[in-house]
Scaffold this motif. Structure first.
Motif, mmCIF file in Angstrom:
data_model
loop_
_atom_site.group_PDB
_atom_site.id
_atom_site.type_symbol
_atom_site.label_atom_id
_atom_site.label_comp_id
_atom_site.label_asym_id
_atom_site.label_seq_id
_atom_site.Cartn_x
_atom_site.Cartn_y
_atom_site.Cartn_z
ATOM 1 N N ARG A 53 0.831 -1.205 0.000
ATOM 2 C CA ARG A 53 0.000 0.000 0.000
ATOM 3 C C ARG A 53 0.872 1.265 0.000
ATOM 4 N N VAL A 54 1.898 1.272 0.852
ATOM 5 C CA VAL A 54 2.778 2.447 0.921
ATOM 6 C C VAL A 54 3.563 2.588 -0.382
ATOM 7 N N MET A 55 4.035 1.499 -0.933
ATOM 8 C CA MET A 55 4.775 1.575 -2.198
ATOM 9 C C MET A 55 3.866 2.083 -3.322
ATOM 10 N N GLY A 56 2.582 1.705 -3.281
ATOM 11 C CA GLY A 56 1.639 2.214 -4.275
ATOM 12 C C GLY A 56 1.350 3.692 -4.087
ATOM 13 N N ALA A 57 1.311 4.159 -2.836
ATOM 14 C CA ALA A 57 1.048 5.571 -2.562
ATOM 15 C C ALA A 57 2.251 6.448 -2.889
ATOM 16 N N VAL A 58 3.435 5.961 -2.606
ATOM 17 C CA VAL A 58 4.658 6.738 -2.825
ATOM 18 C C VAL A 58 5.031 6.779 -4.304
ATOM 19 N N LYS A 59 4.824 5.659 -5.001
ATOM 20 C CA LYS A 59 5.240 5.508 -6.392
ATOM 21 C C LYS A 59 6.721 5.890 -6.584
ATOM 22 N N PRO A 60 7.609 5.175 -5.902
ATOM 23 C CA PRO A 60 9.039 5.509 -6.030
ATOM 24 C C PRO A 60 9.577 5.102 -7.391
ATOM 25 N N THR A 61 10.704 5.663 -7.741
ATOM 26 C CA THR A 61 11.362 5.287 -8.984
ATOM 27 C C THR A 61 12.391 4.191 -8.776
ATOM 28 N N ALA A 81 7.668 -13.163 -3.279
ATOM 29 C CA ALA A 81 6.486 -12.338 -3.562
ATOM 30 C C ALA A 81 6.855 -10.850 -3.568
ATOM 31 N N ALA A 82 7.762 -10.445 -2.697
ATOM 32 C CA ALA A 82 8.195 -9.041 -2.666
ATOM 33 C C ALA A 82 8.917 -8.669 -3.956
ATOM 34 N N PHE A 83 9.799 -9.550 -4.433
ATOM 35 C CA PHE A 83 10.514 -9.241 -5.665
ATOM 36 C C PHE A 83 9.597 -9.316 -6.887
ATOM 37 N N ARG A 84 8.592 -10.194 -6.851
ATOM 38 C CA ARG A 84 7.599 -10.210 -7.934
ATOM 39 C C ARG A 84 6.816 -8.892 -7.944
ATOM 40 N N PHE A 85 6.464 -8.403 -6.748
ATOM 41 C CA PHE A 85 5.749 -7.128 -6.651
ATOM 42 C C PHE A 85 6.605 -5.989 -7.200
ATOM 43 N N LEU A 86 7.890 -5.943 -6.843
ATOM 44 C CA LEU A 86 8.774 -4.891 -7.342
ATOM 45 C C LEU A 86 8.959 -5.006 -8.859
ATOM 46 N N GLU A 87 9.006 -6.235 -9.365
ATOM 47 C CA GLU A 87 9.148 -6.449 -10.797
ATOM 48 C C GLU A 87 7.878 -6.025 -11.535
ATOM 49 N N THR A 88 6.730 -6.308 -10.960
ATOM 50 C CA THR A 88 5.453 -5.896 -11.551
ATOM 51 C C THR A 88 5.352 -4.374 -11.631
ATOM 52 N N CYS A 89 5.838 -3.701 -10.595
ATOM 53 C CA CYS A 89 5.818 -2.234 -10.571
ATOM 54 C C CYS A 89 6.979 -1.619 -11.351
ATOM 55 N N ALA A 90 7.844 -2.444 -11.916
ATOM 56 C CA ALA A 90 9.018 -2.001 -12.677
ATOM 57 C C ALA A 90 9.926 -1.112 -11.828
ATOM 58 N N LEU A 91 10.168 -1.539 -10.589
ATOM 59 C CA LEU A 91 11.031 -0.792 -9.676
ATOM 60 C C LEU A 91 12.391 -1.468 -9.577
ATOM 61 N N PRO A 92 13.460 -0.755 -9.907
ATOM 62 C CA PRO A 92 14.789 -1.341 -9.701
ATOM 63 C C PRO A 92 15.089 -1.459 -8.206
#
Length: 182
Positions: A53-61, A81-92
């Motif tokens: 939720r916080v990562m979705g609200a912040v929308k970091p690069t 699951a965390a790395f899949r989430f980061l990969e889905t959001c295209a976050l390095p």
């Protein structure tokens, strides 16, 4: 009654006013350096849904993990699951350990400041342009204060400015059993 006003002049200094181009460098009243927001997430006691939720609200690069051992043993979220989430959001994702213990003396404080500035500048300058936010994963809540104190100083020679933000600004509140007292 009049007083005599004496004007003293140095023989080597010019007597006429100096133009703006010849003046020595002076800092501006306002800080015009590029700014990066560092949104810090203390991972101890964090729920997996709150993380997402916080990562979705912040929308970091990007995500910078400063913990020594980057584990994602969160409720409802494991490492894969965390790395899949980061990969889905295209976050390095970048892992760079910063020893963020409370410094005991001035020497340790300056060492921490130098290390934190070096790591954050190295990671940010290679990948991002100014104005973006970076999610910084920390071990606990006290690490936010230590990182903020290390990066708060305004060096004129540093090319950018870092604003450390706690996750409270984005609606993250720890469970009542994990309330911290500052």
């Amino acid at each position: 009654m009049s007083r005599t006003v004496s004007r003293f002049a140095h023989p080597q200094l010019p007597q006429e006013p100096v133009s703006g181009a010849e003046r020595p460098f002076q800092l501006s009243l306002f800080d015009f350096r590029p700014e990066y927001r560092l949104v810090c997430l203390p991972m101890v006691g964090l729920h997996g849904n709150a993380f997402q939720r916080v990562m979705g609200a912040v929308k970091p690069t990007m995500v910078l993990d400063t913990r020594r051992f980057p584990t994602f043993d969160l409720t409802d979220l494991d490492r894969s699951a965390a790395f899949r989430f980061l990969e889905t959001c295209a976050l390095p994702y970048v892992h760079r350990h910063i020893k963020l213990g409370a410094p005991g003396d001035h020497r340790a404080r300056w060492g921490l400041r130098a290390e934190a500035t070096r790591v954050v500048t190295e990671v940010v300058s290679d990948r991002l342009s100014a104005g973006f936010s970076i999610a910084v994963l920390l071990h606990g809540r006290t690490d936010i204060e230590v990182l903020d104190a290390a990066l708060r100083h305004s060096d004129a020679d540093r090319g950018s400015r870092y604003v450390v933000e706690p996750p409270d600004a984005y609606g993250f509140a720890p469970p009542s059993s994990m309330r911290w007292h500052i």
